[in-house]
Design a protein around this motif. Structure first.
Motif, PDB file in Angstrom:
ATOM      1  N   ALA A 169       0.889  -1.365   0.107  1.00 27.74           N
ATOM      2  CA  ALA A 169      -0.033  -0.088   0.045  1.00 27.74           C
ATOM      3  C   ALA A 169       0.965   1.439  -0.055  1.00 27.74           C
ATOM      4  O   ALA A 169       0.508   2.244  -0.821  1.00 27.74           O
ATOM      5  CB  ALA A 169      -0.951   0.026   1.098  1.00 27.74           C
ATOM      6  N   HIS A 170       1.882   1.196   0.817  1.00 28.91           N
ATOM      7  CA  HIS A 170       2.837   2.438   0.861  1.00 28.91           C
ATOM      8  C   HIS A 170       3.643   2.605  -0.514  1.00 28.91           C
ATOM      9  O   HIS A 170       3.759   3.558  -0.739  1.00 28.91           O
ATOM     10  CB  HIS A 170       3.920   2.197   1.837  1.00 28.91           C
ATOM     11  CG  HIS A 170       4.847   3.277   2.016  1.00 28.91           C
ATOM     12  ND1 HIS A 170       4.253   4.466   2.763  1.00 28.91           N
ATOM     13  CD2 HIS A 170       6.135   3.664   1.733  1.00 28.91           C
ATOM     14  CE1 HIS A 170       5.083   5.330   2.629  1.00 28.91           C
ATOM     15  NE2 HIS A 170       6.441   4.928   2.234  1.00 28.91           N
ATOM     16  N   LEU A 171       3.878   1.622  -1.136  1.00 23.98           N
ATOM     17  CA  LEU A 171       4.632   1.723  -2.466  1.00 23.98           C
ATOM     18  C   LEU A 171       3.520   2.077  -3.613  1.00 23.98           C
ATOM     19  O   LEU A 171       3.983   2.920  -4.480  1.00 23.98           O
ATOM     20  CB  LEU A 171       5.229   0.229  -2.804  1.00 23.98           C
ATOM     21  CG  LEU A 171       6.308  -0.430  -2.212  1.00 23.98           C
ATOM     22  CD1 LEU A 171       6.860  -1.769  -2.637  1.00 23.98           C
ATOM     23  CD2 LEU A 171       7.412   0.561  -2.452  1.00 23.98           C
ATOM     24  N   ILE A 172       2.372   1.833  -3.536  1.00 27.20           N
ATOM     25  CA  ILE A 172       1.329   2.246  -4.368  1.00 27.20           C
ATOM     26  C   ILE A 172       0.952   3.766  -4.135  1.00 27.20           C
ATOM     27  O   ILE A 172       1.097   4.437  -5.118  1.00 27.20           O
ATOM     28  CB  ILE A 172      -0.106   1.456  -4.173  1.00 27.20           C
ATOM     29  CG1 ILE A 172       0.202  -0.161  -4.890  1.00 27.20           C
ATOM     30  CG2 ILE A 172      -1.124   2.091  -4.895  1.00 27.20           C
ATOM     31  CD1 ILE A 172      -0.941  -0.894  -4.194  1.00 27.20           C
ATOM     32  N   GLU A 183      11.004   7.030  -5.896  1.00 26.23           N
ATOM     33  CA  GLU A 183      11.754   6.806  -4.766  1.00 26.23           C
ATOM     34  C   GLU A 183      12.630   5.557  -4.478  1.00 26.23           C
ATOM     35  O   GLU A 183      12.091   4.751  -4.729  1.00 26.23           O
ATOM     36  CB  GLU A 183      10.789   7.053  -3.588  1.00 26.23           C
ATOM     37  CG  GLU A 183      11.391   7.467  -2.016  1.00 26.23           C
ATOM     38  CD  GLU A 183      10.503   7.924  -1.093  1.00 26.23           C
ATOM     39  OE1 GLU A 183      10.905   8.099   0.074  1.00 26.23           O
ATOM     40  OE2 GLU A 183       9.296   8.275  -1.468  1.00 26.23           O
ATOM     41  N   PRO A 184      13.784   5.984  -4.086  1.00 23.15           N
ATOM     42  CA  PRO A 184      14.809   4.685  -4.021  1.00 23.15           C
ATOM     43  C   PRO A 184      14.154   3.608  -3.000  1.00 23.15           C
ATOM     44  O   PRO A 184      13.361   3.842  -1.929  1.00 23.15           O
ATOM     45  CB  PRO A 184      16.042   5.305  -3.534  1.00 23.15           C
ATOM     46  CG  PRO A 184      16.155   6.697  -3.904  1.00 23.15           C
ATOM     47  CD  PRO A 184      14.463   7.093  -3.825  1.00 23.15           C
ATOM     48  N   LEU A 185      14.197   2.308  -3.169  1.00 17.85           N
ATOM     49  CA  LEU A 185      13.856   1.473  -2.050  1.00 17.85           C
ATOM     50  C   LEU A 185      14.404   1.404  -0.888  1.00 17.85           C
ATOM     51  O   LEU A 185      13.918   0.927   0.242  1.00 17.85           O
ATOM     52  CB  LEU A 185      13.856   0.041  -2.885  1.00 17.85           C
ATOM     53  CG  LEU A 185      13.200  -0.293  -4.240  1.00 17.85           C
ATOM     54  CD1 LEU A 185      13.175  -1.761  -4.454  1.00 17.85           C
ATOM     55  CD2 LEU A 185      11.488  -0.073  -3.952  1.00 17.85           C
ATOM     56  N   GLU A 186      15.571   1.947  -0.696  1.00 20.13           N
ATOM     57  CA  GLU A 186      16.426   1.903   0.379  1.00 20.13           C
ATOM     58  C   GLU A 186      15.657   3.135   1.303  1.00 20.13           C
ATOM     59  O   GLU A 186      15.520   2.748   2.511  1.00 20.13           O
ATOM     60  CB  GLU A 186      17.940   2.326   0.259  1.00 20.13           C
ATOM     61  CG  GLU A 186      18.703   1.401  -0.342  1.00 20.13           C
ATOM     62  CD  GLU A 186      18.493   1.268  -2.017  1.00 20.13           C
ATOM     63  OE1 GLU A 186      17.753   1.880  -2.466  1.00 20.13           O
ATOM     64  OE2 GLU A 186      19.044   0.443  -2.680  1.00 20.13           O
ATOM     65  N   THR A 187      15.364   4.074   0.809  1.00 21.39           N
ATOM     66  CA  THR A 187      14.614   5.058   1.421  1.00 21.39           C
ATOM     67  C   THR A 187      13.350   4.541   2.244  1.00 21.39           C
ATOM     68  O   THR A 187      12.796   4.765   3.247  1.00 21.39           O
ATOM     69  CB  THR A 187      14.432   6.466   0.684  1.00 21.39           C
ATOM     70  OG1 THR A 187      15.827   6.737   0.429  1.00 21.39           O
ATOM     71  CG2 THR A 187      13.669   7.600   1.683  1.00 21.39           C
ATOM     72  N   ALA A 189      12.397   1.247   2.784  1.00 26.67           N
ATOM     73  CA  ALA A 189      12.839   0.426   3.769  1.00 26.67           C
ATOM     74  C   ALA A 189      13.037   1.066   5.003  1.00 26.67           C
ATOM     75  O   ALA A 189      12.690   0.390   6.064  1.00 26.67           O
ATOM     76  CB  ALA A 189      13.930  -0.792   3.251  1.00 26.67           C
ATOM     77  N   GLU A 190      13.838   2.166   4.984  1.00 23.57           N
ATOM     78  CA  GLU A 190      14.219   2.629   6.224  1.00 23.57           C
ATOM     79  C   GLU A 190      12.956   3.374   6.694  1.00 23.57           C
ATOM     80  O   GLU A 190      13.006   3.523   8.064  1.00 23.57           O
ATOM     81  CB  GLU A 190      15.469   3.845   5.826  1.00 23.57           C
ATOM     82  CG  GLU A 190      15.833   4.463   7.126  1.00 23.57           C
ATOM     83  CD  GLU A 190      16.870   5.478   6.770  1.00 23.57           C
ATOM     84  OE1 GLU A 190      17.426   6.344   7.684  1.00 23.57           O
ATOM     85  OE2 GLU A 190      17.379   5.693   5.587  1.00 23.57           O
ATOM     86  N   ARG A 191      12.186   3.991   5.831  1.00 23.45           N
ATOM     87  CA  ARG A 191      10.857   4.699   6.442  1.00 23.45           C
ATOM     88  C   ARG A 191      10.091   3.481   7.022  1.00 23.45           C
ATOM     89  O   ARG A 191       9.352   3.891   8.257  1.00 23.45           O
ATOM     90  CB  ARG A 191      10.303   5.412   5.453  1.00 23.45           C
ATOM     91  CG  ARG A 191       9.074   6.223   5.791  1.00 23.45           C
ATOM     92  CD  ARG A 191       8.319   6.914   4.793  1.00 23.45           C
ATOM     93  NE  ARG A 191       9.180   7.741   4.092  1.00 23.45           N
ATOM     94  CZ  ARG A 191       9.426   7.498   2.767  1.00 23.45           C
ATOM     95  NH1 ARG A 191       8.813   6.598   2.023  1.00 23.45           N
ATOM     96  NH2 ARG A 191       9.918   8.372   2.184  1.00 23.45           N
ATOM     97  N   LEU A 192       9.922   2.411   6.360  1.00 24.91           N
ATOM     98  CA  LEU A 192       8.999   1.318   7.018  1.00 24.91           C
ATOM     99  C   LEU A 192       9.641   0.691   8.187  1.00 24.91           C
ATOM    100  O   LEU A 192       8.825  -0.270   8.830  1.00 24.91           O
ATOM    101  CB  LEU A 192       8.351   0.631   5.966  1.00 24.91           C
ATOM    102  CG  LEU A 192       7.363   1.530   4.927  1.00 24.91           C
ATOM    103  CD1 LEU A 192       6.788   0.259   3.876  1.00 24.91           C
ATOM    104  CD2 LEU A 192       6.305   2.264   5.664  1.00 24.91           C
ATOM    105  N   ALA A 193      10.869   0.677   8.404  1.00 23.36           N
ATOM    106  CA  ALA A 193      11.674  -0.177   9.273  1.00 23.36           C
ATOM    107  C   ALA A 193      11.341  -1.657   8.661  1.00 23.36           C
ATOM    108  O   ALA A 193      11.104  -2.495   9.843  1.00 23.36           O
ATOM    109  CB  ALA A 193      11.343   0.021  10.570  1.00 23.36           C
ATOM    110  N   ALA A 194      11.406  -1.949   7.526  1.00 21.13           N
ATOM    111  CA  ALA A 194      11.132  -3.225   6.977  1.00 21.13           C
ATOM    112  C   ALA A 194      12.495  -3.672   6.159  1.00 21.13           C
ATOM    113  O   ALA A 194      13.262  -2.652   5.914  1.00 21.13           O
ATOM    114  CB  ALA A 194      10.175  -3.128   6.058  1.00 21.13           C
ATOM    115  N   PRO A 195      12.777  -4.956   6.114  1.00 25.77           N
ATOM    116  CA  PRO A 195      14.160  -5.362   5.423  1.00 25.77           C
ATOM    117  C   PRO A 195      13.865  -4.937   3.920  1.00 25.77           C
ATOM    118  O   PRO A 195      12.832  -5.040   3.269  1.00 25.77           O
ATOM    119  CB  PRO A 195      13.932  -7.093   5.567  1.00 25.77           C
ATOM    120  CG  PRO A 195      13.056  -7.142   6.857  1.00 25.77           C
ATOM    121  CD  PRO A 195      12.061  -5.887   6.738  1.00 25.77           C
ATOM    122  N   LEU A 196      15.076  -4.687   3.178  1.00 26.80           N
ATOM    123  CA  LEU A 196      15.057  -4.337   1.914  1.00 26.80           C
ATOM    124  C   LEU A 196      14.712  -5.488   1.059  1.00 26.80           C
ATOM    125  O   LEU A 196      13.859  -5.163   0.005  1.00 26.80           O
ATOM    126  CB  LEU A 196      16.386  -3.744   1.446  1.00 26.80           C
ATOM    127  CG  LEU A 196      16.670  -3.264   0.202  1.00 26.80           C
ATOM    128  CD1 LEU A 196      15.675  -2.176  -0.124  1.00 26.80           C
ATOM    129  CD2 LEU A 196      18.119  -3.063  -0.221  1.00 26.80           C
TER     130      LEU A 196
END
Length: 507
Positions: A169-172, A183-187, A189-196
């Protein structure tokens, strides 16, 4: 020398920016849509203002005569029971329910709604039945499906894990209207505190959704997703997608070497690339394009001159309700209420005067522009004259800033199309023979005609265009030709030669 105070009497003129003058200046530079919004706000705030639309209210249903109402109410008794039985016998049927699945008819006669007045169809409901009240047309307008809604529905059917659904949902939400994830996936993952890896896995799922190519992070990835779905992403096509800049430059020799294919296969691959959609998200929830509403219309007169008129739809007519003011001011209880009513009356009068002054100024400026650009209206863009704000201001006796405000965000409808008023103000290019200067827009149009008429064997370079223009009396530099060519989005002579050669080979 002694310093003593003295009294001196002087006379001078100065311009005081009163609130009313500032309002008039503000209205002058507003577009027709912004002006309508401004007037709507004033109508809400000022009780003495009324919007005059030139239409009279339709008569109310209660104004119908009593005889008509009695006739409408008693229409159901026109068929007697005896006549009804005879009709049933003749037709060998009855007036009962002919559809067994439907509910049985009620023995009581239903209560009928009031009959609308002639020409009043505001209360029509579904199936043409009169509902007795105005219909809400917005309730029947289909909702536009946005790209985010379309992707969220597919996400709900595809992903079952709650964590992955949250990431999806966040990616959408980050997908832009064109269908790209910027937006870069690293950013993320860091925002959501989820593994890359989890974010990459969810993105891979989103990239399988419709429309194909959505969720891509670059043009190359978007085209690769579409080619994979068609099972056409072979090594040669992959090399082509990775070197799209060479295709943009028409460097087909380098593309043939990188892809390892011949001319025929390369042309087929380029044709397939052109059939792909570089912006797959635009098919969902695209913004409705609002047509330009001209402020002025120009039409030819029988004697060969031009008639310049203001478009009435772009000018809201606001009236001051003097009778309402006279009635309310008599029952004002204190000075505060009287002061409020007086300020409302002054504001309403100033608004009406400002709107009238705005209309007169626009018409005055547009008329002078039409007079100056008569050659353009008669013979086309090649005869557009160089024009600036000072020429119009001196001709009509106004300041340049006033002319600039009038021509901002205003459009004029001519027999040659709808143009912004600023379109007619172009720079002057000197005449090589010392005659009248040429308009920059006319020279730009002449350059376009030259390039459109060139042959594949004789592609014109910028130096050649400069020479031809100089021979026709236009004194212009090579860098100016290059600037005009780039503003027309015309590639260089080298790129045009490659493109024309490729087009000839494909035929």
């Amino acid at each position: 020398m002694a310093l003593t105070p003295k009294l001196q009497l002087r006379q001078s003129q100065s311009l005081v920016m009163t609130p009313q003058l500032m309002q008039a200046i503000k209205l002058l530079q507003l577009s027709s849509l912004d002006l309508a919004a401004y007037v709507d706000r004033e109508l809400e705030q000022n009780p003495l203002l009324e919007l005059h639309d030139g239409q009279q209210a339709a008569p109310e249903a209660s104004g119908a005569s009593s005889a008509e109402r009695e006739a409408d109410e008693s229409w159901g008794d026109a068929v007697e029971p005896e006549s009804r039985s005879s009709i049933e016998a003749r037709l060998d049927t009855d007036f009962g329910n002919v559809f067994p699945d439907d509910a049985p008819q009620s023995a009581e006669r239903p209560t009928l709604p009031a009959t609308p007045e002639p020409g009043d169809w505001s209360g029509l409901g579904a199936g043409g039945a009169y509902s007795g009240e105005g219909a809400d047309l917005e309730a029947y307008v289909a909702e536009r499906t946005t790209l985010a809604d379309h992707l969220e529905r597919q996400l709900a059917l595809t992903v079952t894990d709650p964590t992955e659904r949250l990431i999806g949902a966040h990616l959408i939400d980050l997908v832009d209207p064109a269908g790209y994830l910027r937006e870069p996936l690293e950013t993320v993952a860091e925002r959501l505190a989820a593994p890359l890896p989890a974010v990459e896995r969810v993105l891979a799922v989103i990239q399988t959704f419709e429309p194909t190519g959505v969720g891509a992070r670059s043009l190359q990835e978007c085209l690769a997703l579409q080619l994979r779905e068609r099972d056409r992403f072979d090594p040669a096509m992959q090399a082509l997608v990775e070197n799209l800049e060479l295709a943009a430059r028409r460097d087909y020799a380098a593309l043939r070497r990188l892809c390892g294919v011949d001319d025929e296969d390369l042309l087929d691959m380029l044709a397939e690339i052109r059939r792909l959609d570089p912006k797959p998200g635009h098919m969902f929830g695209a913004e409705i394009v609002q047509p330009v509403v001209p402020d002025v219309i120009v039409r030819a007169a029988p004697d060969g001159s031009w008639i310049v008129e203001l478009v009435a739809d772009s000018l809201p007519r606001v009236l001051v309700n003097q009778s309402y003011y006279a009635k309310v001011v008599k029952i004002a209880k204190n000075e505060v209420e009287k002061t409020f009513l007086t300020e409302c009356l002054q504001t309403a009068n100033w608004l009406t005067r400002s709107l009238e002054q705005r209309a007169r100024t626009i018409l005055k400026v547009a008329t002078e522009i039409v007079r100056q650009q008569d050659g353009f209206l008669t013979r086309g863009v090649a005869h557009l004259r160089p024009l600036n704000l000072r020429m119009i201001a001196d001709a009509i006796g106004m300041h340049e800033s006033t002319v600039s405000r009038v021509t901002a965000n205003k459009y004029i409808a001519t027999p040659r199309g709808v143009f912004e008023l600023k379109y007619f103000f172009t720079a002057a290019i000197a005449n090589a023979e010392g005659g009248e200067a040429h308009s920059a827009e006319a020279v730009r149009h002449r350059i376009k005609l030259m390039i459109d008429a060139e042959s594949p064997d004789d592609v014109l370079s910028d130096d050649t265009i400069v020479k031809r223009l100089h021979d026709s009396g236009v004194e212009i530099a090579r860098r100016t030709v290059a600037k005009y060519r780039e503003s027309l989005r015309i590639p260089s002579s080298v790129q045009r030669r490659r493109e024309k050669k490729a087009a000839a080979e494909s035929v």
